[in-house]
Each structure stands twice: as structure tokens, then as C-alpha cells.
Design a protein around this motif. Structure first.
Motif, PDB file in Angstrom:
ATOM      1  N   TRP A  11      -0.601  -8.320  18.482  1.00  0.00           N
ATOM      2  CA  TRP A  11      -0.379  -8.766  17.100  1.00  0.00           C
ATOM      3  C   TRP A  11      -0.111 -10.271  17.103  1.00  0.00           C
ATOM      4  N   SER A  47       0.616  -8.343   8.649  1.00  0.00           N
ATOM      5  CA  SER A  47       0.929  -6.977   9.080  1.00  0.00           C
ATOM      6  C   SER A  47       1.335  -6.094   7.885  1.00  0.00           C
ATOM      7  N   PHE A  81       0.844  -2.098   7.621  1.00  0.00           N
ATOM      8  CA  PHE A  81       2.029  -1.242   7.587  1.00  0.00           C
ATOM      9  C   PHE A  81       2.001  -0.313   6.361  1.00  0.00           C
ATOM     10  N   TRP A  88      -0.685   2.334   6.564  1.00  0.00           N
ATOM     11  CA  TRP A  88      -0.406   3.322   7.617  1.00  0.00           C
ATOM     12  C   TRP A  88       0.635   4.342   7.150  1.00  0.00           C
ATOM     13  N   LEU A 137       3.994   3.579  13.585  1.00  0.00           N
ATOM     14  CA  LEU A 137       4.845   2.897  12.602  1.00  0.00           C
ATOM     15  C   LEU A 137       6.102   2.321  13.257  1.00  0.00           C
ATOM     16  N   PHE A 145       5.093  -0.563  15.670  1.00  0.00           N
ATOM     17  CA  PHE A 145       4.614  -1.697  14.880  1.00  0.00           C
ATOM     18  C   PHE A 145       5.810  -2.438  14.279  1.00  0.00           C
ATOM     19  N   SER A 146       6.805  -1.669  13.815  1.00  0.00           N
ATOM     20  CA  SER A 146       8.021  -2.292  13.269  1.00  0.00           C
ATOM     21  C   SER A 146       8.789  -3.026  14.367  1.00  0.00           C
ATOM     22  N   TYR A 205       7.952  -6.578  15.346  1.00  0.00           N
ATOM     23  CA  TYR A 205       8.359  -7.664  14.446  1.00  0.00           C
ATOM     24  C   TYR A 205       9.874  -7.867  14.412  1.00  0.00           C
TER      25      TYR A 205
END
Lengths: 456, 140
Positions: free
Chosen positions: A121, A128, A132, A135, A168, A171-172, A175
Motif C-alpha cells: 500500500w 484506501s 475500505f 470491502w 479488513l 488493511f486497517s 494504516y
């Protein structure tokens, strides 16, 4: 297995569109990979394009291929094969266009040198948000749809559900560096970045291995295989590997010892179980079944071989004493490429050609079938040379005491040249497969959708 | 739903919950910074510049990143290399690295980040000592 049926409802058709976009992403990914490899060797080549731009485009396209092919498979298989009525069929098109639009924005950001994250990423974090949001919607949609299943859940439902949920989460996590508590501690920031990437790979493995189970079930016609305790054990081990397996990436980061030891203990046991299941599945096939779906079968069979080879390397790399030397060398690249191309791509191609063979029936013939067959062999033979060259280069980097970085880099150039040239073979082989699949998956004349097109 | 599914559901939930406890431990005690001072504002700005210019595509910290250029964990704190050595590369670029045209403050920030990364731990894996059970103890 049922015979070809060109009648595909709307969301199942959009599922195929996801797969087609994924195939296009794969085509771009291998092209950028070859360009990046030559840019690494000859930095003055391709003026205007820098390695730090080419690499993230290549990586993002690889990740896109995996997710698009897996998502497309789920959207297609649930209504078309499992008889599940998707809850919100209109949302599938929206998901597709948001994915495509965001992908183009990310590509534009890379080309303009506008970065923000890292590895998978590397684009600015604001991009994003649409990924997000869609998704979350995709996850709720698929879970609600799968709940309509009247039969007991096959293991691939569990795998898809877990892959969707953990994407999810990971991906969180990727960040969390935006939060000062994480960003202000280099050990924490580095560890959690790699925790998220490792678990991300675990989440897409869930989607891909679930797809593999589905494809094997369809080819063999054995509906019990996705309900066995052994298949569920594979799922549980994949789940545990997703949770803690990432830690072999950070043996060199001075985080707490228990993090690394836990990862070492879990190792890569899931691959051994997967290999065993694929092996058992192959034994259960009769010759007629093998020939009925030859191309899809070949790809799944190839993934079986690559699982064994990657398993050996993965287990070696999870032993700290070996990892100490292999870490930060091209052995790691061989590990990443071997699993992404040899396992994930082969399994997903098996899924793509399951669609092709079922949707097109005898229409899948002529040059398309020849290209798929020849492309299969060219890509697999090229991959052997490709990974062999990386392993030799990585071993030299790891086990020879070099004076400095530049001496080391010069010494491995011949092997990286072999790697780059074999990359051209891989490009040619995969492009043949991609063009063949795209040609067959293109929407046909509406009149042909009434009945199977057995024109050849 | 079959007779098998309740325990499968329970197992899923158990693993799901344990993942959160495990992650919380990694976020806190597992990654506590024991050996380095807190990052300065300059180091944090340098870290952001590192990300925004995708330095990770080519360079590594603790062996993590790309391989076009060398690992930078201990470059600035290495007495044989040091900040001036790093500054030269950052300001001028090389045949393998473009000149990013950073201004003087930005170069200082990147060097502060590298100094901070180096102070947090040592990345020199070849100096590890093997244990009889296959792990490595090495200088941090």
C-alpha cells in the motif's frame, strides 16, 4: 460436472468481469516486473521511470490480480454453481467500478511519484478509503448471501469468510502508522507494518485456498472433500498461520522474543496440509475426469508441485538460524515470487479455466486452447529458471562475506540477468494464458446465451 | 447448518478473540522501545519523507524493504560511515538512485530518522550466535 452453460445471470457475469480485470492486472504486473528487473540491472535504462515507481506498480498489480480473481470467483461461483441468490446483485457492478476507478487513481499517483505508505500500500492513504468502504459492503453482502445456504457450509465458505474479515483487519492495521502511538516508535511501527502485510498474505491465502478447494470439488465431483475434518484442519492451520506466521519476517527487528518464537513454532504447517489434500484429490480423479477439464486441472496440479518446493524454502526460512542469512537477500524475493506465481497464480488460473471450460464448453478450442496449453508450459519452465536464478543470487548474498553492498551487487549480476531473461519467458507464457482466457471470457452475442455455443 | 457446525463456529470465534488479545500484546509490551530515546520531531518528519518518497522500494531498515540499495539501519551511527556519508548520497544521488532534490531541512530530517532507527537497534545479522535448537542470539 455439469456441461457448459452460457446462461449467466448478471452478478455472475460481473464476477467474470472482475476476473477479466484481474487477468489484465496480471498481464500488466508481469510486464512491469520485467521492466523493473532490467531497471535494477541497468538503472540508466527507461529514462523517466525510476525503480521506486515501477516496483509499487508491479506489486499493486500483483495484489490486484489475486484479489480480483478471488472476488470474481466468489461473485461467480455463489450464484452460478451454488444456487445462492446474492442479496444485493446491483452492488456487484458498483464494487467493480469503484475498484477500477480507485486502481486507476493509485496508478496515477505512482506515476506522478505521489507515495505515502509502504510495500503493498505505497500510495497516499486517502486512496484506501474507497477500498475500505467497498470491502465492508462486499463482506456484509457475501456473508448475508452465504447464510442462505441450506447445506452445511463447505470449508471454502469458512475460508472466504475469514479472508474477507481479516483483509479488513490487516488493511486497517497497515494504516496504524497514522496514529502517533504507533508512528513514534520505530520498532512498533516496523513490526506492525509487517504484521499487517504478513496477515494480509494470510487473508488472500484464505481466499485463494478456498478457491482451490472449490475448484477441486467441482473437477472431481466429490462433494465430501470440502466437508472433511482434514479440510477443516487446513483451514484452522491457515487461520493460525495468518495470526502469527508473519513473525518470521521480523526476526531481525528487536521486538519481544516471544513474538518471533511463536511464529517459529507455528511455521508453515498449513502448506504441508494443503499439499496433502491436493495429493489426495489427484489420486481420487479418474482419467476421464482429468481430461474433462485439462487446463484447469493442469494449473491446480502445477500449484501442487510449487507448494512442495515453496514449502521446503518456507520451512527453512522460518528457522531463525537460516533466516539470519537469508533475510534481506534475493532468497526472500524467491520466496515471495514462488508463492505468488507458483501457488496463488496457478490456483487462480485453475479457477479461471474452470470458468472457461464450463462456460464455453467445446467453444474452448483452436488457438485459444493451444495458447493456454503452451502458455502453461512456457510459464512453468520459465518459473523454474526464474526462481533458480534468484536462489543462487540470494545464496551468494547470504553466505559469502562481502566487503560492501556494491561488491555484493556486482557479483550477483549474471544470475539476476538470468532471472530477468527468464522473466521474459514468464511474461510470454502468462500473456498467452491471459489472452486465451480473456478471449474466451469476453461477453458473447446475446443470442449465444440461450444455448451452449458448440461451434467448433 | 449441520451437527459439525457449532464447534466449528466456536473454534472460529475462539481464534478470532485470541487474535485480538495477541495483537494487543504485540502493540504494547511486544514492541516497547527499550533501547532508544523517543523519536524527535525531525526524526518523525524524516520517517514521513521516507514513506512519501517510497525509499522503502529500494532500501531496507532491519532488512525489510527493497534491494536496489543497501540496508540503512546503522549507516548514520556507524563511525566509519556517519551522517556526512549519508548526506552526500541523499543530496547528490547515484547512478542507482535519483536525486530527489530534498532541501537542507529535509536532508537533516532524513538523517535524524536514520540516526533514530540506528539507535533503536543493531542490524548486523551475520554476527549472530547460533543456539543448539536452531534459533539465534545476536546483538540488538
Amino acid at each position: 460436472m455439469e456441461q457448459s452453460n452460457m446462461s449467466v445471470n448478471k452478478p455472475a457475469r460481473t464476477g467474470i468481469n472482475f476476473v477479466m480485470l484481474g487477468l489484465a492486472a496480471l498481464g500488466g504486473c508481469v510486464l512491469l516486473g520485467v521492466l523493473g528487473a532490467f531497471k535494477y540491472l541497468y538503472p540508466e535504462a527507461l529514462p523517466g521511470f525510476e525503480f521506486h515507481q515501477l516496483r509499487p506498480i508491479h506489486v499493486s498489480l500483483a495484489v490486484s490480480w489475486i484479489f480480483l480473481a478471488a472476488i470474481g470467483g466468489i461473485y461467480h461461483y455463489l450464484p452460478h454453481y451454488r444456487g445462492i441468490k446474492l442479496k444485493w446483485p446491483g452492488s456487484v457492478d458498483i464494487h467493480f467500478w469503484v475498484f477500477l476507478g480507485t486502481g486507476l487513481l493509485i496508478l496515477g499517483a505512482y506515476l506522478m511519484g505521489n507515495f505515502g505508505g509502504r510495500e503493498y500500500w505505497a500510495y497516499p492513504p486517502s486512496l484506501s478509503i474507497p477500498i475500505f468502504a467497498t470491502w465492508i459492503f462486499f463482506g456484509i453482502h457475501i456473508l448475508l448471501s452465504m447464510r442462505q445456504e441450506k447445506e452445511p457450509w463447505p470449508v471454502y465458505y469458512w475460508m472466504w469468510m475469514t479472508g474477507i474479515i481479516f483483509f479488513l483487519i490487516t488493511f486497517s492495521e497497515a494504516y496504524l502508522y497514522l496514529v502517533p502511538f504507533f508512528n513514534e516508535n520505530v520498532i512498533r511501527e516496523t513490526t506492525i507494518q509487517w504484521k499487517s502485510y504478513g496477515a494480509l498474505v494470510g487473508s488472500w491465502n484464505m481466499l485463494v485456498y478456498g478457491t482451490a478447494m472449490f475448484v477441486m470439488e467441482r473437477i472431481s465431483g466429490d462433494k465430501k472433500m470440502a466437508h472433511t475434518n482434514e479440510a477443516f484442519l487446513l483451514y484452522i492451520l491457515s487461520f493460525i498461520a495468518l495470526m502469527v506466521g508473519w513473525s518470521h519476517h521480523i526476526y531481525a527487528v528487536p521486538s519481544a522474543t516471544w513474538i518471533r518464537m511463536l511464529g517459529y513454532a507455528v511455521s508453515m504447517a498449513e502448506l504441508a496440509i494443503l499439499a496433502h489434500i491436493i495429493w489426495e484429490w489427484r489420486k481420487s480423479l479418474t482419467p476421464d475426469q482429468k481430461h474433462a477439464h485439462l487446463i484447469s486441472y493442469r494449473f491446480i496440479f502445477a500449484s501442487d508441485i510449487w507448494v512442495f518446493l515453496n514449502l521446503i524454502l518456507a520451512i527453512l526460512m522460518s528457522i531463525p538460524a537460516f533466516n539470519l542469512f537469508s533475510h534481506g537477500t534475493h532468497i526472500t524475493v524467491a520466496h515471495a515470487m514462488g508463492t505468488t506465481i507458483g501457488i496463488n497464480t496457478m490456483i487462480l488460473m485453475g479457477s479461471v479455466f474452470l470458468m472457461v471450460e464450463n462456460l464455453c464448453g467445446s467453444r474452448f478450442a483452436g488457438w485459444s486452447k493451444k495458447w493456454a496449453g503452451h502458455g502453461f508450459w512456457i510459464s512453468n519452465v520459465s518459473l523454474i529458471v526464474f526462481l533458480g536464478a534468484l536462489m543462487i543470487a540470494g545464496s551468494m548474498e547470504a553466505f559469502i562475506a562481502w566487503e560492501d553492498f556494491y561488491e555484493k551487487t556486482e557479483a550477483v549480476v549474471p544470475f539476476l540477468l538470468a532471472f530477468s531473461v527468464s522473466g521474459i519467458g514468464l511474461l510470454g507464457g502468462l500473456w498467452m494464458v491471459v489472452v486465451s482466457a480473456l478471449n474466451m471470457l469476453m461477453p458473447v452475442d446475446p443470442r449465444e446465451q440461450i444455448a451452449p455455443a458448440n461451434t467448433e | 447448518m449441520t451437527e459439525h457446525q457449532p464447534w466449528r463456529r466456536f473454534l472460529f470465534l475462539a481464534l478470532f478473540v485470541s487474535f485480538f488479545f495477541y495483537s494487543a500484546s504485540v502493540y504494547t509490551s511486544g514492541t516497547a522501545l527499550n533501547t532508544a530515546p523517543a523519536a524527535s520531531d525531525a526524526a518523525l518528519r524524516g520517517q514521513t519523507l521516507f514513506r512519501e518518497n517510497n525509499c522503502w522500494a529500494c532500501h531496507q531498515i532491519y532488512g525489510l524493504g527493497g534491494y536496489m540499495g543497501p540496508d540503512l539501519t546503522n549507516v548514520v551511527i556507524d563511525p566509519n560511515l556517519g551522517p556526512d556519508y549519508a548526506r552526500l548520497f541523499i543530496e547528490e544521488g547515484t547512478d542507482r538512485m535519483p536525486n530527489f532534490e530534498f532541501n537542507e531541512t529535509e536532508v537533516d530530517d532524513i538523517i535524524a530518522y536514520l540516526e533514530y532507527a540506528g539507535a533503536a537497534g543493531n542490524y548486523n545479522p551475520k554476527k549472530g550466535e547460533l543456539t543448539w535448537y536452531g534459533t539465534v542470539e545476536y546483538e540488538r
